[in-house]
Design an enzyme around this catalytic site. Structure first.
Site, PDB file in Angstrom:
ATOM      1  N   ASP A  29      -8.222  -5.598  -6.051  1.00 31.91           N
ATOM      2  CA  ASP A  29      -7.831  -4.421  -5.269  1.00 31.91           C
ATOM      3  C   ASP A  29      -8.341  -3.180  -5.978  1.00 31.91           C
ATOM      4  O   ASP A  29      -7.812  -2.781  -7.011  1.00 31.91           O
ATOM      5  CB  ASP A  29      -6.311  -4.366  -5.127  1.00 31.91           C
ATOM      6  CG  ASP A  29      -5.846  -3.218  -4.244  1.00 31.91           C
ATOM      7  OD1 ASP A  29      -6.702  -2.472  -3.735  1.00 31.91           O
ATOM      8  OD2 ASP A  29      -4.628  -3.062  -4.068  1.00 31.91           O
ATOM      9  N   HIS A  32      -6.915  -5.851  -1.587  1.00 28.00           N
ATOM     10  CA  HIS A  32      -5.742  -5.096  -1.133  1.00 28.00           C
ATOM     11  C   HIS A  32      -4.888  -5.935  -0.189  1.00 28.00           C
ATOM     12  O   HIS A  32      -3.754  -5.587   0.101  1.00 28.00           O
ATOM     13  CB  HIS A  32      -6.223  -3.815  -0.445  1.00 28.00           C
ATOM     14  CG  HIS A  32      -5.204  -2.732  -0.345  1.00 28.00           C
ATOM     15  ND1 HIS A  32      -4.503  -2.237  -1.427  1.00 28.00           N
ATOM     16  CD2 HIS A  32      -4.754  -2.019   0.726  1.00 28.00           C
ATOM     17  CE1 HIS A  32      -3.687  -1.286  -1.034  1.00 28.00           C
ATOM     18  NE2 HIS A  32      -3.805  -1.138   0.265  1.00 28.00           N
ATOM     19  N   SER A  68       0.846  -1.182   0.000  1.00 26.86           N
ATOM     20  CA  SER A  68       0.000   0.000   0.000  1.00 26.86           C
ATOM     21  C   SER A  68       0.892   1.247   0.000  1.00 26.86           C
ATOM     22  O   SER A  68       1.689   1.406  -0.922  1.00 26.86           O
ATOM     23  CB  SER A  68      -0.959  -0.035   1.191  1.00 26.86           C
ATOM     24  OG  SER A  68      -2.004   0.887   1.026  1.00 26.86           O
TER      25      SER A  68
END
Length: 707
Positions: free
Chosen positions: A650, A682, A569
Site C-alpha cells: 500500500d 490498499h 483508508s
C-alpha cells in the site's frame, strides 16, 4: 451457524429435500461470479461480456469472455478458453467477430474469435435467460486467432467505427525509437544483478508499483486483409510525458476516435516533476496516422479534463471537466466543444452531480452517464440541447452499460444482489434480467434486509445512512452492531454489492450493520462533498455521532452496548481519530490502512495532490492544518481494543502508518492485534487473503461484543 458440507447438499438433493438457507459469508463472497464490461453487437442482437470466476486453490480470479443473445430465451455461452484469462470484449464492425485481450507466451496481446462458429457449436434448445451457463468448451469451435504479435503487453485497445484502425496502449521507454528497444532494455534489467534504481523525480512508486521509467503511450495501426496488426504502428502521444490511459486504473474510455476515424482524442497529464501534485489532465487531438504532434484542446483549464467523445457529425467534442486544480473529487461537468472554433459550453450546468464517462444516443441528441445520487448510482440521460436530466435506471448501482440503437444493456448490483446484466429499450419497455450468473450459488443463501434513513447532522444538514438487519433476524431480539465507516473520504456507502466491505458478510455473522454518509460523501451535491476538506475530524465525526444516535432511536433491534466501529483508508483514519475522541460506545475498533500521522502521511503518500488539497497546502506550508485533526496527537487517550490491518504494497497509506498505530496500542498495553498482508495493496484482493481478513475481523468483533 454451522455450514452444511457439499457432500451433504448432494445427498439432500438426491432425496429431494432442500437444505435450509445459510447466512451469507465470505466463502460465498469470494466465489461469486463477477460480470462486467457488456458490449452490444452492432446489430443489437447479442451482448459479449467479461466474467470473473474464482480459482480458489490457485488463489486468483480467472477472466473469461461470454456471449449472450438478447432475445431472453437463451443461455450465455463461453467464447474463450477457460484455462486462459481473457478480458476486454470488443466487436468487429461487421459483428462477425469478438476481439479480446489474452496472453501469448506471457505477453498480453489482442485476439479474435469467430462468433458464428461458436453459435453453431452451441446450438441448444431455448432456456430461461441465464438459467444455464454453457461452460463446456469446444476447442474446435472456439479457435481464437492472434491479432497482434507485439513484444510488449497491450494495456488497452479500441477499434474505429469502420473497423479498419486500431488504437493500442503500451508501456515504453519514451527515449526508445521502437518497441524492440524497450523489450531489450527490460530484458537487460531482468538479467542484471544490480537492484538499485536512481530517481530524480517523484512517483518513484504509485499505488502498488515502483516506477521503472516507462510511460503508457498510445499507438495506431491498420488491420490488413487478414485482420492482423503488424509491427508498423504510429506513435500518437509523441512528446507527451504522461500516461495514456492514466495509471493505475485508466482504460479505453480515456481515448477515442472522431466520427470519421481520421482523428484521435485522448486525455493525458504532462508529468514532469509536478505530476504527484497536479490534477491538470488535458484532452488532446492528433491525426490517426500520427503525421503531426498532439494538439492540446483544453489548455485553458488547469483542472481535470477527461473522457473525450465525438459527436455523430464530428463537429463537436463532448468531455468531462473539473474546475478546481488539485482537487480530485471536484464535480465533473459535461462539456461540449465546437471543434472548428474551440469554444466550449457546459451542458446541464444546474445539475449538481459529478458525471461519469459518457455514451451518445444513436440520434446524437442525448448523452448517457451514471453517478452517485442519494445512496444509489443510477443511469441518467442528459439532453444535449436543453440540459434536461432524467433517470433512465433509478435504483441500485449501475456499474457498466452499453447502448446500440434503442437497446440498452446495463450491469446492476444492489445491497442484496451481486451484478447481473439487464436489457431494456431506451424509448419503451421495462428492464428485463438478461443473466443470472450467481443464481445457483445464492439459491440457498440468506441475506439481511436493509433500509435507508435520514437524520439532521452537522449544521442541521440532511444526512443519510442505512441499516442492515442480521441474516438470521428475529423480531424482538437485539443484535450486536458493526458500525462501518467508508473511505475516500469523497465516496459513499450505497445500494451496491461490495467485494471488500460488504455489509452482508457481517449480517451473515449475526451482526446488524449501521453506516452513515457523512459530510464529504458523494451523491448529495458538490457542496456536501466539499465540506470535509480541511475538516476531517469535525463535521464528519459529528455526523457519525448523530447518525449513531438516530439509528439507535429508530431501530430497536440494535444493541448499543455491543458495538464496534471499523473502516478502511479514510474510514481507518476516522477509526484512529475516534480512538482518541469518541471512545464511549465502542467495545472494539478495526483500522484498515488508516492514516495515523497526518503530517507524515503528507510526506510519504504518492498522490500528493490529495493531501495538499485536503489540508490546504503542504505540511511545511500549513503544518497547523495537518495537526488540527491528527490522530497521533491523541494517542494518550486511546483505550478501546483495536485490530490494525495493513497491506505491505500500500503506497497510498504506507505500511509505517499501520505499524505506528499498532506500536501506540502495544506500548500502552491496550488489547490489540496487527494483521499484515505483505502481498496486498490498499485493498485485499486475493481470495484466500480475503477469507483470512474476514475471519480475523469477525473473530475480533465477536470477541468484544459477546454477551
Amino acid at each position: 451457524m454451522k455450514r452444511i458440507s457439499a457432500a451433504a447438499l448432494l445427498a439432500l438433493a438426491a432425496t429431494g429435500v432442500s437444505a435450509s438457507p445459510h447466512p451469507f459469508d465470505v466463502n460465498d463472497l469470494v466465489n461469486l461470479r463477477r460480470i462486467s464490461d457488456p458490449q452490444i453487437s452492432p446489430d443489437g442482437k447479442f451482448v459479449a461480456f467479461q466474467l470473473r470466476q474464482t480459482d480458489y486453490a490457485a488463489n486468483k480470479g480467472i477472466q473469461g469472455i461470454w456471449l449472450q443473445k438478447l432475445d431472453g430465451k437463451s443461455a450465455p455461452v463461453r467464447l474463450t478458453d477457460k484455462a486462459v484469462s481473457s478480458t476486454t470484449p470488443r466487436w468487429s464492425a461487421d459483428g462477425q467477430r469478438v476481439y479480446f485481450s489474452a496472453p501469448s507466451d506471457g505477453v498480453a496481446q489482442i485476439w479474435k474469435v469467430d462468433v458464428g462458429n461458436v453459435l453453431a457449436a452451441n446450438a441448444v434448445a431455448p432456456s430461461a435467460a441465464g438459467a444455464v451457463m454453457r461452460d463446456d468448451f469446444d476447442a474446435k469451435a472456439h479457435v481464437a486467432t492472434q491479432v497482434t504479435t507485439l513484444p510488449l503487453d497491450v494495456n488497452a485497445f479500441k477499434f474505429a467505427a469502420d473497423g479498419k484502425h486500431l488504437l493500442v496502449s503500451m508501456d515504453v521507454f519514451t527515449d526508445c525509437g521502437d518497441l524492440d528497444c524497450t523489450k531489450k532494455r527490460l530484458d537487460d534489467v531482468a538479467a542484471s544483478k544490480v537492484s538499485g534504481k536512481l530517481y530524480d523525480k517523484l512517483f518513484v512508486r504509485h499505488w502498488d508499483t515502483w516506477s521503472d521509467g516507462r510511460r503508457s503511450q498510445l499507438y495506431s495501426g491498420e488491420l490488413d486483409a487478414n485482420g492482423q496488426i503488424g509491427h508498423t504502428l504510429h506513435l500518437l502521444s509523441k512528446g507527451i510525458d504522461g500516461d495514456v490511459p492514466s495509471k493505475p486504473f485508466g482504460d479505453d474510455s480515456e481515448f477515442n476516435f472522431s466520427a470519421d476515424g481520421s482523428v484521435v482524442f485522448f486525455g493525458a497529464r504532462i508529468a514532469g516533476k509536478s505530476e504527484p501534485w497536479s490534477t491538470n489532465f488535458d484532452v488532446y487531438s492528433v491525426p490517426v496516422d500520427g503525421s503531426s504532434k498532439p494538439k492540446n484542446l483544453t489548455a485553458a483549464n488547469q483542472a481535470w479534463d477527461a473522457y473525450p467523445l465525438s459527436s455523430r457529425d464530428g463537429k463537436t467534442l463532448y468531455y468531462l471537466a473539473m474546475k478546481r486544480p488539485g482537487f480530485e473529487a471536484d464535480r465533473y461537468a459535461i462539456m461540449a466543444m465546437d471543434l472548428s472554433s474551440g469554444t466550449t459550453r457546459e451542458i446541464a450546468p444546474k445539475w449538481d452531480s459529478s458525471a461519469g464517462p459518457l455514451k451518445l444516443s444513436a440520434d446524437g441528441k442525448t448523452l448517457y452517464t451514471s453517478t452517485d445520487d442519494n445512496g444509489e448510482h443510477p443511469l441518467f440521460g442528459v439532453n444535449i440541447a436543453s440540459g434536461k436530466v432524467s433517470r433512465v435506471v433509478a435504483d441500485g448501482n449501475i456499474n457498466s452499460f452499453d447502448l446500440v440503437g434503442d437497446t440498452l444493456v446495463f450491469g446492476r448490483d444492489t445491497l442484496k444482489a451481486p451484478s447481473d446484466l439487464f436489457v431494456t429499450g431506451l424509448k419503451s419497455g421495462k428492464p428485463r434480467a438478461l443473466t443470472q450468473v450467481n443464481a445457483e450459488a445464492l439459491k440457498d443463501v440468506a441475506m439481511g434486509d436493509f433500509e435507508f434513513f435520514d437524520f439532521k447532522g452537522a449544521s442541521d444538514d440532511r444526512v443519510q445512512g442505512y441499516v442492515v438487519k442480521p441474516a438470521n433476524y428475529e423480531k424482538g431480539k437485539k443484535y450486536p452492531v458493526a458500525f462501518l465507516i467508508h473511505g475516500g473520504p469523497q465516496g459513499a456507502f450505497g445500494n451496491d454489492f461490495h467485494y471488500r466491505w460488504n455489509p452482508q458478510t457481517y449480517a451473515g455473522q449475526g451482526f446488524a450493520v449501521v453506516t452513515v454518509n457523512f459530510h464529504g460523501s458523494t451523491g448529495y451535491g458538490q457542496a456536501f462533498t466539499d465540506a470535509i476538506s480541511g475538516d476531517w475530524g469535525g463535521r464528519p465525526l459529528e455526523d457519525l455521532q448523530k447518525g449513531w444516535a438516530a439509528a439507535l432511536a429508530k431501530y430497536d433491534f440494535l444493541d448499543g452496548n455491543r458495538a464496534c466501529a471499523l473502516g478502511a483508508s479514510y474510514g481507518g483514519y476516522m477509526v484512529d481519530w475516534i480512538a482518541g475522541n469518541w471512545q464511549q460506545p465502542w467495545k472494539c475498533l478495526v483500522s484498515h490502512d488508516g492514516v495515523f500521522d497526518a503530517r507524515m502521511m503528507g510526506y510519504s503518500t504518492e498522490e500528493l495532490w490529495f493531501d495538499e488539497w485536503e489540508h490546504h497546502g503542504t505540511p511545511y506550508e500549513k503544518p497547523e492544518s495537518y495537526e488540527k485533526f491528527n490522530p497521533v496527537n491523541h494517542v494518550a487517550k486511546w483505550k478501546v481494543p483495536m485490530l490494525v490491518v495493513q497491506g505491505g504494497n500500500d503506497f497510498r497509506i504506507p505500511l509505517e502508518q499501520g505499524l505506528a498505530a499498532f506500536t501506540a496500542l502495544q506500548r500502552q498495553g491496550i488489547e490489540s492485534q496487527f494483521l499484515y498482508f505483505p502481498d496486498e495493496n490498499h485493498w485485499v484482493l486475493k481470495p484466500q487473503n480475503s477469507v483470512k481478513w474476514h475471519e480475523t475481523v469477525n473473530a475480533w468483533l465477536k470477541r468484544w461484543t459477546a454477551q
